[in-house]
Design a protein around this motif. Structure first.
Motif, mmCIF file in Angstrom:
data_model
loop_
_atom_site.group_PDB
_atom_site.id
_atom_site.type_symbol
_atom_site.label_atom_id
_atom_site.label_comp_id
_atom_site.label_asym_id
_atom_site.label_seq_id
_atom_site.Cartn_x
_atom_site.Cartn_y
_atom_site.Cartn_z
ATOM 1 N N ILE A 274 0.836 -1.200 0.000
ATOM 2 C CA ILE A 274 0.000 0.000 0.000
ATOM 3 C C ILE A 274 0.872 1.251 0.000
ATOM 4 C CG2 ILE A 274 -1.716 1.314 1.313
ATOM 5 C CD1 ILE A 274 -2.864 -1.426 2.198
ATOM 6 N N PHE A 275 1.910 1.251 0.835
ATOM 7 C CA PHE A 275 2.834 2.386 0.889
ATOM 8 C C PHE A 275 4.191 1.892 1.343
ATOM 9 C CE2 PHE A 275 1.269 2.044 5.181
ATOM 10 C CZ PHE A 275 2.338 2.419 5.982
ATOM 11 N N THR A 276 5.184 2.757 1.261
ATOM 12 C CA THR A 276 6.528 2.426 1.722
ATOM 13 C C THR A 276 7.214 3.710 2.179
ATOM 14 O OG1 THR A 276 8.532 1.183 1.189
ATOM 15 C CG2 THR A 276 7.679 2.678 -0.530
ATOM 16 N N LEU A 277 8.416 3.560 2.712
ATOM 17 C CA LEU A 277 9.255 4.706 3.062
ATOM 18 C C LEU A 277 10.494 4.645 2.182
ATOM 19 C CD1 LEU A 277 9.234 4.467 6.979
ATOM 20 C CD2 LEU A 277 7.633 5.692 5.516
ATOM 21 N N ASP A 278 10.936 5.805 1.733
ATOM 22 C CA ASP A 278 12.170 5.834 0.948
ATOM 23 C C ASP A 278 13.378 5.850 1.879
ATOM 24 O OD1 ASP A 278 12.551 8.491 1.847
ATOM 25 O OD2 ASP A 278 11.934 9.371 -0.056
ATOM 26 N N GLU A 279 14.563 5.990 1.325
ATOM 27 C CA GLU A 279 15.790 5.933 2.132
ATOM 28 C C GLU A 279 15.919 7.093 3.111
ATOM 29 O OE1 GLU A 279 16.881 7.807 -1.855
ATOM 30 O OE2 GLU A 279 15.641 6.162 -1.168
ATOM 31 N N PHE A 280 15.056 8.111 2.960
ATOM 32 C CA PHE A 280 15.062 9.251 3.887
ATOM 33 C C PHE A 280 13.882 9.198 4.861
ATOM 34 C CE2 PHE A 280 17.037 10.693 -0.094
ATOM 35 C CZ PHE A 280 18.319 10.891 0.380
ATOM 36 N N GLY A 281 13.131 8.099 4.821
ATOM 37 C CA GLY A 281 12.009 7.935 5.730
ATOM 38 C C GLY A 281 10.742 8.651 5.307
ATOM 39 N N MET A 282 10.678 9.083 4.060
ATOM 40 C CA MET A 282 9.493 9.775 3.544
ATOM 41 C C MET A 282 8.514 8.749 2.978
ATOM 42 S SD MET A 282 10.151 12.899 4.243
ATOM 43 C CE MET A 282 8.915 13.787 3.358
ATOM 44 N N ILE A 283 7.228 8.952 3.255
ATOM 45 C CA ILE A 283 6.182 8.031 2.808
ATOM 46 C C ILE A 283 5.927 8.197 1.307
ATOM 47 C CG2 ILE A 283 3.720 7.493 2.975
ATOM 48 C CD1 ILE A 283 3.842 8.228 5.913
ATOM 49 N N HIS A 284 5.775 7.056 0.643
ATOM 50 C CA HIS A 284 5.406 7.029 -0.779
ATOM 51 C C HIS A 284 4.295 6.012 -0.958
ATOM 52 C CE1 HIS A 284 8.691 9.556 -2.207
ATOM 53 N NE2 HIS A 284 9.411 8.972 -1.260
ATOM 54 N N THR A 285 3.233 6.445 -1.617
ATOM 55 C CA THR A 285 2.114 5.570 -1.921
ATOM 56 C C THR A 285 2.506 4.626 -3.047
ATOM 57 O OG1 THR A 285 0.566 7.289 -1.259
ATOM 58 C CG2 THR A 285 -0.309 5.518 -2.639
ATOM 59 N N ILE A 286 2.174 3.363 -2.895
ATOM 60 C CA ILE A 286 2.441 2.375 -3.937
ATOM 61 C C ILE A 286 1.171 2.116 -4.744
ATOM 62 C CG2 ILE A 286 3.100 -0.025 -4.406
ATOM 63 C CD1 ILE A 286 4.783 0.082 -1.828
ATOM 64 N N ARG A 287 0.083 1.903 -4.027
ATOM 65 C CA ARG A 287 -1.192 1.616 -4.689
ATOM 66 C C ARG A 287 -2.152 2.770 -4.496
ATOM 67 N NH1 ARG A 287 -2.748 -3.616 -1.821
ATOM 68 N NH2 ARG A 287 -4.762 -3.229 -2.764
ATOM 69 N N ASP A 288 -2.961 3.000 -5.500
ATOM 70 C CA ASP A 288 -3.979 4.043 -5.486
ATOM 71 C C ASP A 288 -4.966 3.800 -4.341
ATOM 72 O OD1 ASP A 288 -5.511 6.270 -6.874
ATOM 73 O OD2 ASP A 288 -7.002 4.631 -6.893
ATOM 74 N N LYS A 289 -5.337 4.863 -3.650
ATOM 75 C CA LYS A 289 -6.214 4.766 -2.484
ATOM 76 C C LYS A 289 -7.546 4.092 -2.831
ATOM 77 C CE LYS A 289 -8.480 7.540 1.041
ATOM 78 N NZ LYS A 289 -8.766 8.869 1.551
ATOM 79 N N GLU A 290 -8.132 4.458 -3.960
ATOM 80 C CA GLU A 290 -9.414 3.861 -4.358
ATOM 81 C C GLU A 290 -9.282 2.363 -4.613
ATOM 82 O OE1 GLU A 290 -11.896 5.619 -7.331
ATOM 83 O OE2 GLU A 290 -11.480 7.633 -6.584
ATOM 84 N N GLU A 291 -8.195 1.968 -5.256
ATOM 85 C CA GLU A 291 -7.967 0.551 -5.537
ATOM 86 C C GLU A 291 -7.819 -0.223 -4.226
ATOM 87 O OE1 GLU A 291 -6.210 -3.164 -5.939
ATOM 88 O OE2 GLU A 291 -4.892 -1.535 -5.336
ATOM 89 N N VAL A 292 -7.105 0.353 -3.263
ATOM 90 C CA VAL A 292 -6.934 -0.286 -1.958
ATOM 91 C C VAL A 292 -8.294 -0.427 -1.266
ATOM 92 C CG1 VAL A 292 -5.938 -0.021 0.349
ATOM 93 C CG2 VAL A 292 -4.545 0.463 -1.673
#
Length: 164
Positions: free
Chosen positions: A136-154
């Protein structure tokens, strides 16, 4: 700079809002203040969320011995095993722990058995979750959140899972 770190460390323990504490912790992990060992240990003891506890371990590991880190990871592993019974679809904690900011970082920078054991359990519990709760989401190497899947699809996928 150290004065700024002291202020951030004090603010962390005064802050009630988890997102703000998370941001303070993220900044301290990126800066790694000289006197951070006690802070990260105290933060580990304060926090309840597994992913935030693991963030504190990332900071603590930079100052502590493998034996000191293992004590914390043993506690964290025990908590995580219990968590799967109470919260079987625990993606909000699993996703950050699996991100490059946490477990892959710890495994790459420290050759500690406690990290390998924890990662095996984390992956086991993650794999046991239904797919609708994964990636659904992840953190990059700086700890910032990135969405992987679209909210509606989830949301649609979760509604299908729950039969709604």
């Amino acid at each position: 700079m150290e004065n700024q770190h002291e202020h951030l460390m004090e603010s962390f323990f005064q802050e009630k809002e988890i997102s703000k504490r998370n941001e303070i912790l993220r900044q301290l992990l990126l800066d790694m203040p000289i006197d951070g060992k006690d802070f990260f240990l105290k933060a580990f003891k304060k926090e309840r969320c597994l992913d935030i506890k693991l963030r504190t371990v990332r900071g603590y590991a930079a100052y502590a011995t493998e034996d000191e880190v293992s004590v914390l990871m043993d506690k964290l592993l025990e908590l995580m095993k219990k968590r799967s019974d109470k919260t079987p679809y625990n993606y909000t904690e699993y996703e950050p722990m699996r991100s490059v900011f946490l477990m892959p970082y710890l495994l790459e920078h420290y050759n500690y058995e406690c990290f390998r054991l924890f990662n095996v359990q984390l992956e086991k519990q993650y794999d046991e979750m239904p797919d609708c709760f994964k990636n659904i989401f992840t953190l990059d190497e700086f700890g910032m959140i990135h969405t992987i899947r679209d909210k509606e699809e989830v949301e649609q996928s979760c509604r299908r899972f729950w039969g709604r």
